[in-house]
Design a protein around this motif. Structure first.
Motif, PDB file in Angstrom:
ATOM      1  N   GLN A  84       0.848  -1.184   0.000  1.00  0.00           N
ATOM      2  CA  GLN A  84       0.000   0.000   0.000  1.00  0.00           C
ATOM      3  C   GLN A  84       0.888   1.239   0.000  1.00  0.00           C
ATOM      4  O   GLN A  84       1.826   1.341   0.796  1.00  0.00           O
ATOM      5  CB  GLN A  84      -0.904   0.047   1.228  1.00  0.00           C
ATOM      6  N   SER A  86       0.849   5.593   0.051  1.00  0.00           N
ATOM      7  CA  SER A  86       0.079   6.796   0.386  1.00  0.00           C
ATOM      8  C   SER A  86       0.946   8.006   0.078  1.00  0.00           C
ATOM      9  O   SER A  86       2.150   7.988   0.343  1.00  0.00           O
ATOM     10  CB  SER A  86      -0.290   6.814   1.870  1.00  0.00           C
ATOM     11  N   TYR A  87       0.318   9.044  -0.463  1.00  0.00           N
ATOM     12  CA  TYR A  87       1.059  10.259  -0.788  1.00  0.00           C
ATOM     13  C   TYR A  87       0.088  11.365  -1.146  1.00  0.00           C
ATOM     14  O   TYR A  87      -1.137  11.169  -1.151  1.00  0.00           O
ATOM     15  CB  TYR A  87       2.044  10.014  -1.930  1.00  0.00           C
ATOM     16  N   GLU A  88       0.639  12.515  -1.451  1.00  0.00           N
ATOM     17  CA  GLU A  88      -0.145  13.661  -1.862  1.00  0.00           C
ATOM     18  C   GLU A  88       0.367  14.146  -3.213  1.00  0.00           C
ATOM     19  O   GLU A  88       1.556  14.016  -3.503  1.00  0.00           O
ATOM     20  CB  GLU A  88      -0.017  14.776  -0.815  1.00  0.00           C
ATOM     21  N   ARG A  97      -5.015  13.779  -1.796  1.00  0.00           N
ATOM     22  CA  ARG A  97      -4.370  12.700  -1.051  1.00  0.00           C
ATOM     23  C   ARG A  97      -4.717  11.412  -1.771  1.00  0.00           C
ATOM     24  O   ARG A  97      -5.861  11.202  -2.184  1.00  0.00           O
ATOM     25  CB  ARG A  97      -4.845  12.690   0.401  1.00  0.00           C
ATOM     26  N   ARG A  98      -3.715  10.557  -1.919  1.00  0.00           N
ATOM     27  CA  ARG A  98      -3.880   9.358  -2.731  1.00  0.00           C
ATOM     28  C   ARG A  98      -3.389   8.118  -2.004  1.00  0.00           C
ATOM     29  O   ARG A  98      -2.461   8.185  -1.210  1.00  0.00           O
ATOM     30  CB  ARG A  98      -3.115   9.519  -4.045  1.00  0.00           C
ATOM     31  N   THR A  99      -4.009   7.011  -2.331  1.00  0.00           N
ATOM     32  CA  THR A  99      -3.536   5.722  -1.848  1.00  0.00           C
ATOM     33  C   THR A  99      -3.711   4.700  -2.964  1.00  0.00           C
ATOM     34  O   THR A  99      -4.641   4.791  -3.762  1.00  0.00           O
ATOM     35  CB  THR A  99      -4.270   5.275  -0.558  1.00  0.00           C
ATOM     36  N   HIS A 116      -6.756   2.240  -6.659  1.00  0.00           N
ATOM     37  CA  HIS A 116      -6.269   3.600  -6.429  1.00  0.00           C
ATOM     38  C   HIS A 116      -7.432   4.474  -6.000  1.00  0.00           C
ATOM     39  O   HIS A 116      -8.547   4.320  -6.505  1.00  0.00           O
ATOM     40  CB  HIS A 116      -5.648   4.176  -7.703  1.00  0.00           C
TER      41      HIS A 116
END
Length: 126
Positions: A84, A86-88, A97-99, A116
């Motif tokens: 997994q 996670s970031y921006e 914000r994304r995962t 996503h």
């Protein structure tokens, strides 16, 4: 294998943000799991076929002045063959914000994005 798995998923994620990759249906298809789904920052749900067909026309592709600027990208190995991230991102002044979930495919020997989600960050939210 944990660090190598996370690093490989991060590299693949960054490739999907590259305008040259986003502009190529073949390159996008090679990075997405055939069972891929996305909940975009628009709130819409996208399938593998939708994404492969339409991604070259979305912002952040070749010829677009706006490019995705990722930050704070972190990853964790959830299980063998499942990472997994996670970031921006910042794109044309819009933060999200994304995962992503990336899974290893033994048959092809590569990492594929399985899921996503992008969530817009309203102005003024730190």
């Amino acid at each position: 294998m944990t660090e190598e798995s996370v690093a490989a998923a991060v590299a693949a994620e960054l490739r999907l943000l590259d305008p040259a990759v986003r502009g190529s249906r073949a390159l996008v298809a090679a990075l997405l799991d055939p069972e891929f789904t996305e909940v975009g920052s628009s709130g819409r749900r996208h399938t593998y076929a939708d994404t492969v067909a339409s991604l070259p026309d979305h912002p952040g592709g070749p010829g677009d002045d706006a490019v995705y600027e990722p930050s704070g990208l972190t990853g964790v190995l959830l299980a063998p063959g499942l990472v997994q991230l996670s970031y921006e991102t910042l794109l044309a002044g819009q933060r999200a914000r994304r995962t992503s979930l990336w899974r290893w495919d033994d048959g092809t020997g590569s990492w594929w994005m399985y899921y996503h989600q992008g969530t817009p960050v309203p102005p003024g939210i730190p």
